[in-house]
Design an enzyme around this catalytic site. Structure first.
Site, PDB file in Angstrom:
ATOM      1  N   ARG A  50       0.815  -1.214   0.000  1.00  0.00           N
ATOM      2  CA  ARG A  50       0.000   0.000   0.000  1.00  0.00           C
ATOM      3  C   ARG A  50       0.852   1.267   0.000  1.00  0.00           C
ATOM      4  NH1 ARG A  50      -5.256  -1.375   2.576  1.00  0.00           N
ATOM      5  NH2 ARG A  50      -5.159  -3.595   2.857  1.00  0.00           N
ATOM      6  N   LYS A 156       0.221 -20.413   7.542  1.00  0.00           N
ATOM      7  CA  LYS A 156      -0.522 -20.512   8.786  1.00  0.00           C
ATOM      8  C   LYS A 156      -0.513 -19.158   9.497  1.00  0.00           C
ATOM      9  CE  LYS A 156       1.294 -21.082  12.653  1.00  0.00           C
ATOM     10  NZ  LYS A 156       2.326 -20.338  13.369  1.00  0.00           N
ATOM     11  N   HIS A 186       5.925 -23.981   7.714  1.00  0.00           N
ATOM     12  CA  HIS A 186       7.350 -23.927   7.369  1.00  0.00           C
ATOM     13  C   HIS A 186       8.149 -25.098   7.963  1.00  0.00           C
ATOM     14  CE1 HIS A 186       7.889 -21.899  11.274  1.00  0.00           C
ATOM     15  NE2 HIS A 186       9.166 -22.217  11.182  1.00  0.00           N
ATOM     16  N   LYS A 190      11.797 -27.848   6.555  1.00  0.00           N
ATOM     17  CA  LYS A 190      13.086 -28.053   7.222  1.00  0.00           C
ATOM     18  C   LYS A 190      13.679 -29.379   6.763  1.00  0.00           C
ATOM     19  CE  LYS A 190      11.767 -25.536  11.424  1.00  0.00           C
ATOM     20  NZ  LYS A 190      12.660 -24.407  11.627  1.00  0.00           N
ATOM     21  N   GLU A 224      11.156 -23.468  22.746  1.00  0.00           N
ATOM     22  CA  GLU A 224      11.781 -22.213  22.327  1.00  0.00           C
ATOM     23  C   GLU A 224      12.317 -21.477  23.552  1.00  0.00           C
ATOM     24  OE1 GLU A 224       9.878 -20.199  18.753  1.00  0.00           O
ATOM     25  OE2 GLU A 224       8.177 -20.873  19.940  1.00  0.00           O
ATOM     26  N   ASP A 243      -0.910 -21.656  17.806  1.00  0.00           N
ATOM     27  CA  ASP A 243       0.294 -21.174  17.121  1.00  0.00           C
ATOM     28  C   ASP A 243       1.239 -22.311  16.725  1.00  0.00           C
ATOM     29  OD1 ASP A 243       2.047 -19.026  16.263  1.00  0.00           O
ATOM     30  OD2 ASP A 243       3.318 -19.520  17.984  1.00  0.00           O
ATOM     31  N   HIS A 248       2.590 -27.221  13.431  1.00  0.00           N
ATOM     32  CA  HIS A 248       3.933 -27.817  13.418  1.00  0.00           C
ATOM     33  C   HIS A 248       3.975 -29.169  14.146  1.00  0.00           C
ATOM     34  CE1 HIS A 248       4.783 -23.923  11.955  1.00  0.00           C
ATOM     35  NE2 HIS A 248       5.061 -23.322  13.093  1.00  0.00           N
ATOM     36  N   LYS A 348       7.192 -21.401  25.030  1.00  0.00           N
ATOM     37  CA  LYS A 348       8.123 -20.277  24.886  1.00  0.00           C
ATOM     38  C   LYS A 348       8.813 -20.065  26.226  1.00  0.00           C
ATOM     39  CE  LYS A 348       6.033 -18.037  20.955  1.00  0.00           C
ATOM     40  NZ  LYS A 348       6.976 -18.462  19.906  1.00  0.00           N
TER      41      LYS A 348
END
Ligand code: BG6
Length: 525
Positions: A50, A156, A186, A190, A224, A243, A248, A348
């Site tokens: 934009r 996703k 993704h 891998k 993570e 998430d 995954h 996380k």
């Protein structure tokens, strides 16, 4: 620029191409593909956005991203210029048909220059709320008419729950045939994830023991160290289950548990994967608390630094009940896996980053060694390390050298970097290359997405009505809430500590005089 004259001429249009995804992932991956001679001679990237910016300004901005994120590091000026001349900017509003007719004109102009009809790939790097509308407009503008030569790529999250996923899939289906829709997870790009299939089905060695007779349980960890970074706004509305687990972790589960495919055909593989999801024992609403543990991090220490709790993150509501950790116990009800628990966990701000699948084998049916020989006996394990270490480790028992029989746990290791002497390509390189080759093997089909949501809906619905009373329930820098240990402990199982692949193992232990007690092994320094 390195080019490949065997590839089909391609126009790669990126909606939302001035955003973060294009900057960090798509452009570095396309640049690296060009370096590997994996882009066609006739190739153009049309970046839609934009903002009012010039081609040059956009190229300068993308160059910075490529410098930071290309797996080859900094890019020399001339090399970048050669690549950058394929990038064009198109300013427009995604709600206006005019934008799409301008895109159509640009595609036609390029085809006239090249003297061939090109395939057209529309990559939607926009917020998911725009997927349906853009797909509609592409259809109205006649940009999706050629079913062989046009594709749409989305990332996703595909939906927020089952009904929104079904609605989105139906919306896409109004314009595109399923064969034209490439949904990215993704993780499937891998190398180490793709290697799960190679390992299982290109070797006759493991398949015969890959079942309930030999496997006691399976753990899948995607841990993570990072928190929500600058994505607090999005994450707080999603949580770890949406998430990470819906996509995954479910994909990893499918690859580990699926039956052998008959051929390497995309739908054959995707059928086998969806069979796994159909076989997962449903988690009943009133049994959610027995099979699923959720957590949220409080403040703690990571890498010697104090870090804030989830509530202190930017974009997160101070009283948020969103989970940043999930552990689940699942069963795959079929002949191969009946009653073998599959434990999945992700979170996380855990102790360290590690993604690995561990197959925990059963104990030997009869222990024939004298008890003192197997004091430190541990069950055999196969570890598939996905990241950051990449490789496979097999843990088993061996006889320790010495006059007396003493068993010791040892490991055999395969390390990608050492073996292939190269860095694995980024997942997006593999995925973008496959989109260009029209190979959907690594992409999620509509029915897979819906099957994964269907499984998780009772959990989401239960959580919706039963707020957690103990959040935050784990300190940053730990392995998550205590309940996650309990989930396995009920069955005498435990989460494995991350397997070290890169660092050399501790020096072998010394053999001390093996006296009457059968011998004592002392760890070397
Ligand atoms: C994304 C999630 O899909 O995957 C992020 O939205 C997560 O929250 C990321 O951090 C993890 O990906 P990777 O490749 O770093 O393991």
């Amino acid at each position: 620029m390195n080019i490949n004259d065997k590839l089909e001429s391609t126009v790669f249009a990126i909606f939302g191409g001035t955003g973060d995804l294009a900057w960090r992932k798509l452009m570095p991956a396309l640049f690296d593909l060009s370096r590997d001679r994996s882009l066609p001679v006739n190739f153009a990237i049309i970046v839609l956005g934009r903002s009012k910016i010039t081609d040059d300004k956009l190229r300068y901005h993308l160059h910075e991203g490529v410098n930071q994120f290309s797996r080859r590091g900094m890019v020399q000026g001339e090399e970048w210029n050669q690549f950058a001349r394929h990038i064009h900017y198109l300013q427009g509003d995604y709600q206006e048909l005019q934008t799409y007719s301008t895109l159509a004109d640009q595609c036609t102009k390029l085809e006239m220059e090249w003297g061939v009809k090109a395939q057209r790939i529309y990559y939607l790097a926009t917020p998911p709320s725009m997927f349906g509308e853009i797909s509609d407009c592409l259809g109205k503008a006649g940009l999706a008419d050629d079913r062989e030569q046009t594709r749409i790529v989305i990332e996703k999250p595909i939906g927020y729950d089952l009904s929104s996923a079904i609605a989105l899939n139906s919306k896409l289906a109004e314009t595109f045939d399923e064969s034209q829709v490439f949904r990215i997870d993704h993780y499937l790009g891998k190398e180490t994830v793709q290697n799960i299939l190679a390992f299982r089905f290109a070797n006759p060695l493991f398949e015969p023991i890959w079942n309930r007779r030999y496997v006691e349980y399976v753990t899948i960890t995607v841990a993570e160290e990072v928190g929500v970074k600058n994505r607090g706004g999005y994450y707080d509305g999603a949580g770890a289950l949406r998430d990470m687990v819906q996509n995954h972790l479910m994909q990893l589960l499918c690859l580990v548990a699926m039956e052998p495919m008959v051929s390497f055909d995309a739908d054959e593989i995707r059928n086998k994967k969806v069979d796994v999801l159909h076989a997962v024992r449903p988690i009943h609403y009133d049994a959610v608390h027995q099979s699923v543990v959720r957590g949220q991090y409080g403040k703690g220490w990571i890498g010697g630094k104090e870090v804030c709790g989830y509530h202190g993150e930017n974009g997160v509501a101070p009283d948020s009940q969103t989970e940043t950790f999930v552990a689940l116990k699942l069963f795959v009800d079929n002949w191969r896996w009946q009653d073998v628990p599959f434990y999945l966990r992700t979170g996380k701000r855990l102790t360290r980053q590690v993604s690995e699948v561990v197959i925990h084998f059963r104990a030997v049916p009869h222990q024939s060694f004298p008890p003192e020989a197997s004091l430190d006996w541990k069950s055999s394990r196969l570890v598939m390390s996905i990241q950051p270490d990449e490789g496979i480790v097999l843990r088993f028992q061996a006889k320790h050298p010495g006059s007396k029989i003493h068993l010791r746990t040892v490991e055999m290791k395969f390390n990608y970097q050492e073996t292939f002497a190269c860095r694995s390509p980024d997942a997006y390189e593999a995925l973008l290359w496959d989109v260009m080759k029209n190979d959907a093997t690594l992409f999620m089909r509509a029915d897979q997405i819906e099957a994964a949501w269907r499984l998780l809906m009772p959990v989401l619905e239960m959580w919706e009505v039963a707020s957690p009373s103990d959040f935050p329930n784990y300190a940053a820098g730990t392995w998550g809430p205590e309940g996650a240990q309990g989930l396995l402990a009920q069955n005498g199982h435990s989460w494995p500590l991350p397997t070290e692949l890169v660092h050399p193992a501790e020096p072998a232990c010394e053999v001390h005089d093996l006296g009457e007690d059968g011998g004592v092994l002392k760890e070397g320094k």
